[in-house]
Design an enzyme around this catalytic site. Structure first.
Site, PDB file in Angstrom:
ATOM      1  CE  LYS A   1     -11.095  -8.070  17.223  1.00  0.00           C
ATOM      2  NZ  LYS A   1     -10.680  -9.530  17.034  1.00  0.00           N
TER       3      LYS A   1
ATOM      4  CD  GLU B   1       2.775  -3.119  10.580  1.00  0.00           C
ATOM      5  OE1 GLU B   1       2.893  -3.647   9.447  1.00  0.00           O
ATOM      6  OE2 GLU B   1       2.825  -3.757  11.637  1.00  0.00           O
TER       7      GLU B   1
ATOM      8  CB  CYS C   1       4.241  -7.173   8.689  1.00  0.00           C
ATOM      9  SG  CYS C   1       4.744  -6.180  10.119  1.00  0.00           S
TER      10      CYS C   1
ATOM     11  CD  GLU D   1       2.796 -10.359   4.958  1.00  0.00           C
ATOM     12  OE1 GLU D   1       3.525  -9.814   5.802  1.00  0.00           O
ATOM     13  OE2 GLU D   1       1.607 -10.007   4.763  1.00  0.00           O
TER      14      GLU D   1
END
Length: 488
Positions: A185, A261, A295, A392
């Site tokens: 997906k 992750e 990331c 983040e």
């Protein structure tokens, strides 16, 4: 050929339907979702918008094919991956343009991602031949221990929009190598790259049903019936910690094997003995790769007091020189962010820091006009209570703070729920080893600004994830260990 015509041709070559059981089909209700160019805010095309019923059909196809694919010779699995590695490189130019159109990054960066994505297929084409077990004499001498490793079974993958090809190949590669079937997906913002990859794998001889693609505007709607199905054996997700946490909760019902992750908050440590030229080069790479939407992106710079002012000044100069624009234009180094929500989040974090006393040395705001552009930004004198030191950023913003001691550097680097990657610049070997051992992260860039490598284990600790992708460890995520006690 006009560039607009070339762009349209590239988009036209990609299927717009779901890929289930080796067949391209419309969604069961005929609905579609638009794919947008983030540089223009205009629709590129529409692709099938899968329903929960389509998701169930995709898992059915994967389950039906699992036994046959698991029994396929390792040589055959490896050869398919090698052919796909070659095909990706042959088509790198058109695939890079396609990626830039749906994701925004400059074409040169997109091409680099295609190369990186292909490397996972090259690496795991070899790993397909190295699924090892062992045989030994039992401790008592009375029997034997036989250990074998077998495919975990049908997998479900959910990939993000920031690296729409590479985040797919580093899951698909080891799954194919291990003998697992899968449902993929992709992110709704960037489905075209994944569909193009499925077309390439089909051309390279991957049997129908091994890889199934469901594109959808609602990840939760299509994920629920797959994750809740007792036939599924593994779930792998790349994305935010918030979503990953929910998926882990959902996977508990079936006790799925999971690899995650997740988010990062990468510290970039520069000590006074560092090569400042090298640190600046590494900083630009670690911060501005993928427009900062990674990331692994350097999220906060902790710089030794004696060199902090010079570093900040030179970093601001370099950031200010970067050309911002549509990724297809010449010399553009910074494309748009993926959508308005992401740009608004970045702006909110910058405004919060400035409001608490940070100084914008360059940039600091959105760009006017169409497209989700944000200025490359360096913030100095960032206070400890600024949100962007904890959250983040996922954008082209570099906050700089000062450190006085090695102990403080390690403590500040570890002062986060995340633990994906850190960067360390020092010329002192003993310090380098002390700091690397003290950092609570799964990866470290020591005097270099990039850690991504198909042949190395990628992954984090704490709330940055579970498991590893790439390296020798990568294929283990797709294998189960079976022990046979042999009576002689």
């Amino acid at each position: 050929m006009a560039i607009a015509t070339q762009e349209q041709q590239v988009v036209d070559t990609v299927e717009k339907r779901l890929y289930i059981g080796g067949e391209w089909r419309d969604s069961s209700n005929g609905e579609t979702l638009a794919v947008e160019d983030p540089a223009t805010e205009e629709a590129l095309c529409e692709v099938a918008d899968a329903t929960p019923q389509d998701a169930e059909a995709a898992l059915d196809a994967a389950c039906e094919m699992q036994q046959e694919w698991g029994d396929t010779a390792p040589n055959e699995r490896g050869e398919i991956l090698w052919r796909a590695f070659e095909r990706l490189n042959e088509r790198a130019d058109e695939l890079a343009l396609l990626m830039t159109l749906e994701m925004g990054k400059p074409v040169a960066e997109s091409k680099s991602e295609i190369t990186y994505a292909a490397e996972f297929f090259r690496w795991f084409s070899g790993e397909a031949l190295r699924t090892e077990g062992y045989y030994k004499v039992a401790g008592t001498g009375a029997g034997r221990v036989l250990v074998m490793r077998q495919p975990v079974g049908p997998c479900y993958f959910i990939t993000p929009w920031n690296f729409p090809m590479a985040m797919g190949t580093r899951k698909i590669g080891p799954a194919i190598a291990a003998g697992c079937t899968m449902v993929m997906k992709p992110a709704q913002q960037t489905p075209l790259s994944m569909i193009a990859l499925a077309q390439i794998l089909e051309e390279c001889g991957l049997p129908g049903g091994v890889l199934n693609i469901v594109t959808s505007s609602s990840s939760s709607d299509v994920s629920k019936p797959i994750i809740g199905d007792s036939r599924l054996r593994k779930l792998s997700f790349t994305g935010s910690t918030e979503v990953g946490r929910k998926l882990i909760e959902q996977s508990a019902e079936q006790i799925l094997k999971v690899s995650m992750e997740l988010g990062g908050n990468a510290p970039f440590l520069i000590f006074e003995d560092a090569d400042l030229d090298a640190a600046l080069e590494g900083a630009m790479m670690a911060k501005m790769r993928n427009i900062g939407e990674a990331c692994t992106s350097a999220n906060r710079f902790h710089v030794a007091g004696p060199v902090a002012e010079e570093f900040s000044k030179r970093l601001a100069e370099k950031m200010g020189e970067l050309k911002v624009g549509r990724g297809t234009e010449d010399d553009v180094k910074v494309g748009p962010l993926i959508d308005d929500d992401q740009r608004s989040k970045v702006a909110e974090l910058v405004d919060d820091a400035v409001g608490k006393g940070a100084k914008a040395l360059v940039g600091g705001g959105k760009l006017d006009g169409r497209g989700y552009f944000f200025e490359p930004t360096v913030l100095g004198e960032v206070p400890d209570n600024a949100r962007l030191l904890k959250e983040e950023i996922f954008g082209p913003v570099a906050p700089v703070t000062t450190i006085d001691t090695e102990e403080e550097a390690i403590a500040r680097a570890n002062d986060t729920e995340y633990g994906l990657v850190a960067y360390v610049y020092t010329s002192d070997l003993k310090r380098a080893l002390r700091v690397c051992e003290g950092l609570e992260t799964g990866m470290i860039g020591l005097n270099q600004g990039m850690v991504s490598n198909a042949g190395a284990p990628f992954g984090g600790v704490k709330q940055s994830g579970i498991g590893r992708e790439g390296g020798n460890e990568g294929i283990h995520e797709y294998l189960e260990t079976k022990y046979v006690a042999v009576n002689l």
